[in-house]
Design an enzyme around this catalytic site. Structure first.
Site, PDB file in Angstrom:
ATOM      1  N   LYS A 284     -36.349 -19.051 -34.875  1.00 59.50           N
ATOM      2  CA  LYS A 284     -37.710 -20.013 -35.030  1.00 59.50           C
ATOM      3  C   LYS A 284     -38.775 -18.272 -34.674  1.00 59.50           C
ATOM      4  O   LYS A 284     -39.615 -18.158 -35.199  1.00 59.50           O
ATOM      5  CB  LYS A 284     -37.917 -20.604 -33.227  1.00 59.50           C
ATOM      6  CG  LYS A 284     -39.170 -20.945 -32.664  1.00 59.50           C
ATOM      7  CD  LYS A 284     -39.662 -21.536 -31.848  1.00 59.50           C
ATOM      8  CE  LYS A 284     -39.905 -20.168 -30.429  1.00 59.50           C
ATOM      9  NZ  LYS A 284     -40.745 -20.849 -30.005  1.00 59.50           N
ATOM     10  N   ASN A 285     -37.825 -17.458 -33.442  1.00 55.12           N
ATOM     11  CA  ASN A 285     -39.071 -16.523 -33.615  1.00 55.12           C
ATOM     12  C   ASN A 285     -39.124 -15.125 -34.778  1.00 55.12           C
ATOM     13  O   ASN A 285     -39.900 -14.193 -34.883  1.00 55.12           O
ATOM     14  CB  ASN A 285     -38.460 -15.243 -32.539  1.00 55.12           C
ATOM     15  CG  ASN A 285     -38.528 -16.246 -31.149  1.00 55.12           C
ATOM     16  OD1 ASN A 285     -39.368 -17.011 -30.917  1.00 55.12           O
ATOM     17  ND2 ASN A 285     -38.517 -16.007 -30.318  1.00 55.12           N
TER      18      ASN A 285
ATOM     19  N   ARG B 282     -48.791 -18.959 -28.927  1.00 50.61           N
ATOM     20  CA  ARG B 282     -48.911 -18.043 -28.804  1.00 50.61           C
ATOM     21  C   ARG B 282     -49.374 -17.150 -29.827  1.00 50.61           C
ATOM     22  O   ARG B 282     -50.062 -16.111 -30.561  1.00 50.61           O
ATOM     23  CB  ARG B 282     -48.670 -16.807 -27.777  1.00 50.61           C
ATOM     24  CG  ARG B 282     -49.258 -17.404 -26.034  1.00 50.61           C
ATOM     25  CD  ARG B 282     -47.926 -16.791 -25.465  1.00 50.61           C
ATOM     26  NE  ARG B 282     -48.818 -14.978 -25.448  1.00 50.61           N
ATOM     27  CZ  ARG B 282     -50.106 -15.056 -24.720  1.00 50.61           C
ATOM     28  NH1 ARG B 282     -50.807 -15.570 -24.013  1.00 50.61           N
ATOM     29  NH2 ARG B 282     -50.406 -13.424 -24.713  1.00 50.61           N
TER      30      ARG B 282
ATOM     31  N   CYS C 164     -50.262 -18.071 -19.550  1.00 55.37           N
ATOM     32  CA  CYS C 164     -48.835 -18.697 -20.166  1.00 55.37           C
ATOM     33  C   CYS C 164     -47.927 -18.490 -19.266  1.00 55.37           C
ATOM     34  O   CYS C 164     -48.236 -18.344 -17.901  1.00 55.37           O
ATOM     35  CB  CYS C 164     -48.585 -17.201 -20.588  1.00 55.37           C
ATOM     36  SG  CYS C 164     -46.476 -17.378 -21.710  1.00 55.37           S
TER      37      CYS C 164
ATOM     38  N   ARG D  74     -48.919 -11.273 -21.003  1.00 56.95           N
ATOM     39  CA  ARG D  74     -48.253 -10.764 -22.733  1.00 56.95           C
ATOM     40  C   ARG D  74     -49.564 -10.987 -22.683  1.00 56.95           C
ATOM     41  O   ARG D  74     -49.887 -11.597 -23.738  1.00 56.95           O
ATOM     42  CB  ARG D  74     -47.825 -12.316 -22.890  1.00 56.95           C
ATOM     43  CG  ARG D  74     -46.297 -12.354 -22.551  1.00 56.95           C
ATOM     44  CD  ARG D  74     -45.277 -13.528 -24.202  1.00 56.95           C
ATOM     45  NE  ARG D  74     -45.279 -14.286 -23.706  1.00 56.95           N
ATOM     46  CZ  ARG D  74     -44.780 -15.455 -24.190  1.00 56.95           C
ATOM     47  NH1 ARG D  74     -44.149 -14.582 -25.202  1.00 56.95           N
ATOM     48  NH2 ARG D  74     -44.575 -16.707 -24.271  1.00 56.95           N
ATOM     49  N   PRO D  75     -50.303  -9.144 -22.372  1.00 55.51           N
ATOM     50  CA  PRO D  75     -51.338  -9.162 -23.330  1.00 55.51           C
ATOM     51  C   PRO D  75     -51.563  -8.585 -24.415  1.00 55.51           C
ATOM     52  O   PRO D  75     -50.481  -8.661 -25.177  1.00 55.51           O
ATOM     53  CB  PRO D  75     -52.196  -8.223 -22.247  1.00 55.51           C
ATOM     54  CG  PRO D  75     -50.573  -7.079 -21.955  1.00 55.51           C
ATOM     55  CD  PRO D  75     -49.937  -8.826 -21.605  1.00 55.51           C
ATOM     56  N   VAL D  76     -52.541  -8.638 -24.816  1.00 53.44           N
ATOM     57  CA  VAL D  76     -52.717  -8.954 -26.654  1.00 53.44           C
ATOM     58  C   VAL D  76     -53.774  -7.114 -27.055  1.00 53.44           C
ATOM     59  O   VAL D  76     -53.598  -6.980 -27.832  1.00 53.44           O
ATOM     60  CB  VAL D  76     -53.561  -9.697 -27.513  1.00 53.44           C
ATOM     61  CG1 VAL D  76     -53.532 -11.222 -27.169  1.00 53.44           C
ATOM     62  CG2 VAL D  76     -55.154  -9.528 -26.533  1.00 53.44           C
ATOM     63  N   ASP D  77     -52.948  -6.401 -25.181  1.00 55.03           N
ATOM     64  CA  ASP D  77     -53.986  -5.119 -25.860  1.00 55.03           C
ATOM     65  C   ASP D  77     -53.344  -4.617 -26.679  1.00 55.03           C
ATOM     66  O   ASP D  77     -54.156  -3.339 -28.080  1.00 55.03           O
ATOM     67  CB  ASP D  77     -53.985  -4.665 -24.438  1.00 55.03           C
ATOM     68  CG  ASP D  77     -54.500  -5.257 -23.353  1.00 55.03           C
ATOM     69  OD1 ASP D  77     -54.617  -6.716 -23.789  1.00 55.03           O
ATOM     70  OD2 ASP D  77     -54.711  -4.534 -22.081  1.00 55.03           O
ATOM     71  N   LEU D  78     -52.206  -4.388 -27.035  1.00 52.73           N
ATOM     72  CA  LEU D  78     -51.259  -3.684 -27.700  1.00 52.73           C
ATOM     73  C   LEU D  78     -51.359  -3.647 -29.325  1.00 52.73           C
ATOM     74  O   LEU D  78     -51.889  -3.082 -30.277  1.00 52.73           O
ATOM     75  CB  LEU D  78     -50.062  -3.551 -27.917  1.00 52.73           C
ATOM     76  CG  LEU D  78     -49.548  -3.032 -26.141  1.00 52.73           C
ATOM     77  CD1 LEU D  78     -48.018  -2.966 -26.590  1.00 52.73           C
ATOM     78  CD2 LEU D  78     -49.731  -1.371 -26.228  1.00 52.73           C
TER      79      LEU D  78
ATOM     80  N   ASP E 213     -34.873 -13.324 -23.270  1.00 54.01           N
ATOM     81  CA  ASP E 213     -34.528 -15.136 -23.642  1.00 54.01           C
ATOM     82  C   ASP E 213     -33.450 -16.010 -23.601  1.00 54.01           C
ATOM     83  O   ASP E 213     -33.084 -16.851 -23.543  1.00 54.01           O
ATOM     84  CB  ASP E 213     -35.164 -15.439 -25.241  1.00 54.01           C
ATOM     85  CG  ASP E 213     -36.451 -15.083 -25.867  1.00 54.01           C
ATOM     86  OD1 ASP E 213     -37.802 -15.176 -24.626  1.00 54.01           O
ATOM     87  OD2 ASP E 213     -37.191 -15.681 -26.374  1.00 54.01           O
TER      88      ASP E 213
ATOM     89  N   ILE F 232     -38.686  -7.810 -18.616  1.00 54.35           N
ATOM     90  CA  ILE F 232     -39.974  -8.102 -19.266  1.00 54.35           C
ATOM     91  C   ILE F 232     -40.911  -9.043 -19.422  1.00 54.35           C
ATOM     92  O   ILE F 232     -42.043  -8.314 -19.889  1.00 54.35           O
ATOM     93  CB  ILE F 232     -38.844  -8.813 -20.888  1.00 54.35           C
ATOM     94  CG1 ILE F 232     -37.752  -7.867 -21.266  1.00 54.35           C
ATOM     95  CG2 ILE F 232     -39.452  -8.763 -22.284  1.00 54.35           C
ATOM     96  CD1 ILE F 232     -37.706  -6.139 -21.549  1.00 54.35           C
TER      97      ILE F 232
ATOM     98  N   ARG G 169     -39.881 -27.757 -28.699  1.00 57.80           N
ATOM     99  CA  ARG G 169     -40.152 -25.717 -29.875  1.00 57.80           C
ATOM    100  C   ARG G 169     -39.958 -24.840 -30.573  1.00 57.80           C
ATOM    101  O   ARG G 169     -39.549 -24.406 -31.231  1.00 57.80           O
ATOM    102  CB  ARG G 169     -41.685 -25.327 -28.386  1.00 57.80           C
ATOM    103  CG  ARG G 169     -42.522 -26.263 -27.841  1.00 57.80           C
ATOM    104  CD  ARG G 169     -43.702 -25.579 -27.578  1.00 57.80           C
ATOM    105  NE  ARG G 169     -44.033 -23.769 -27.284  1.00 57.80           N
ATOM    106  CZ  ARG G 169     -43.399 -23.137 -26.837  1.00 57.80           C
ATOM    107  NH1 ARG G 169     -42.781 -23.552 -25.339  1.00 57.80           N
ATOM    108  NH2 ARG G 169     -43.337 -22.267 -27.339  1.00 57.80           N
TER     109      ARG G 169
END
Length: 432
Positions: free
Chosen positions: A22-23, A102, A126, A131-135, A317, A339, A409
């Site tokens: 999936k990933n 996400r 989440c 899990r910020p999107v800054d990067l 995971d 993580i 999922r």
């Protein structure tokens, strides 16, 4: 809402086919936005997240076709999907779609790279951390995009001349950031150097697919990746790699219950650290031409100490699944999660089955118990939900796992795969 009922105590014996990852499938599908030609993906798992992403891509104007059944295919063998973004008709990814998954935020990079602008909803909260999107936004800015946040949406615009190659140095390893950098840099003008890049197999899979489409990416799988931008990408045919998290999950289920199972199509190199930990626990893991064979005799489960790390370390995971296994370990196991914050939400549900787990910050101490007892439990996220299944397989009596939409999922045909190997497991639909 569906539930899964499990009666514990049965060994697992037989063959479990491993699905496509999936990933890996999700970023590969998103990469279809980078070209006006057809991208054909094989071994795509049949999952709720894949269906949701198809809806999101359709909103942007991506046509898709799913190949019909072929001889020998079952509901558990991967499907082939053809994707074509002949013309992108909408560069907005709305909140009602992005909030459900996400990974859909990653459409930002190919939309800006190909169309010059994008308006993508921030993904919101989440269950397992911020899990910020800054990067990811830093990547776009480094490549020359102007990024603003307005009304919960990210507005990103490339200059008239398009994105420019740049040096990107991640302050911490980020899979999403590395995916973003690869897709954006593939069409940027000039050379992009990505330092402290994620080394996960799914990143390598994306790079190989992009290269098949005409990109020039070198070093994927290492911490330094160099991308020579090209003017245009074409179509390609690519097979999604096998799911290492599904592989590890079923390996731990066999370790938990005892038995002998061939994980068909699995590749040891994708999760060697997890297989090493299983070996330390007293489980016999053998690579074969067909996949990975997992066996455990009656000697019990040895306690282990593990810290989650970016690849090639032990994957976050698989942390919940290992914790479920260690509830029956001899002695005390120590599991450190580095993580994601809030990724111990399964602890209180495992306790309902009789597990003894103490938390101290980012460390869980698991005192092995002689038996677990079935009970109703509630899934909180994808990996937590399957940890409850693993525990239930070894618990005395009956366990009902609620909120199994989390499982749908990420795990294709879970009940069928376990049931064929002897597990007493069934899905209860609706209110029954």
């Amino acid at each position: 809402m569906d539930r899964i009922r499990i009666t514990g105590g049965s060994e697992l014996n037989g063959v479990i086919p491993i699905s496509g990852a999936k990933n890996a499938a999700l970023p590969l599908m998103i990469a279809s936005l980078l070209t006006d030609e057809t991208l054909e993906l094989h071994n795509v798992p049949r999952l709720a997240d894949v269906q949701q992403l198809l809806r999101i891509l359709s909103n942007h104007g991506v046509d898709h076709g799913i190949a019909g059944k072929r001889p020998g295919q079952t509901a558990e063998t991967g499907q082939s999907i053809r994707l074509r973004a002949r013309s992108v008709i909408d560069t907005t990814a709305p909140y009602e779609l992005v909030s459900k998954m996400r990974a859909s935020f990653w459409v930002l990079a190919p939309l800006v790279a190909r169309m010059g602008s994008a308006r993508v909803s921030l993904p919101g909260g989440c269950a397992i951390g911020t899990r910020p999107v800054d990067l990811l936004l830093m990547v776009m800015e480094k490549l020359g995009a102007k990024v603003d946040i307005e009304g919960g949406y990210v507005l990103a615009r490339a200059p008239t001349s398009g994105l420019k190659g740049a040096e990107i140095n991640f302050s911490k390893v980020t899979v999403g950031g590395t995916h973003t950098a690869l897709m954006a840099a593939a069409l940027a003008d000039g050379t992009t150097v990505i330092d402290n890049a994620a080394r996960e197999p799914e990143v390598v899979d994306l790079a190989e697919c992009l290269n098949a489409m005409g990109a020039k990416i070198a070093g994927a799988g290492q911490s330094r990746i160099v991308v020579e931008g090209v003017a245009k990408l074409g179509g390609a045919s690519h097979t999604v790699l096998p799911d290492r998290i599904e592989t590890g999950t079923y390996a731990m289920a066999v370790a938990m219950t005892g038995g002998d199972v061939l994980l068909e199509g699995a590749r040891p190199v994708l999760l060697q650290s997890a297989l090493d930990v299983l070996g330390q626990s007293g489980t016999e893991v053998t690579a074969t031409n067909e996949g990975i064979r997992v066996r455990r005799n009656g000697h019990g489960i040895a306690a282990v100490d593990v810290t989650t790390e970016p690849f090639p370390g032990f994957p976050t995971d698989l942390q919940a699944q290992l914790m479920a296994l260690m509830t029956r370990g001899k002695g005390t196991s120590r599991i450190r999660e580095t993580i994601f914050e809030n990724r111990f939400m399964h602890v209180q549900e495992l306790a309902r089955l009789g597990a003894r787990i103490r938390l101290d910050g980012d460390i869980a101490f698991v005192d092995g118990v002689s038996k677990l007892t079935g009970a109703p439990v509630m899934a909180t996220d994808l990996r937590a939900s399957v940890s409850l299944v693993i525990a239930a397989l070894a618990a005395e009596g009956e366990t009902t796992v609620n909120r199994v939409y989390h499982l749908d999922r990420g795990f294709e045909a879970l009940e069928a795969k376990l049931g064929r190997c002897g597990a007493q497991i069934e899905r209860l639909s609706g209110e029954h």
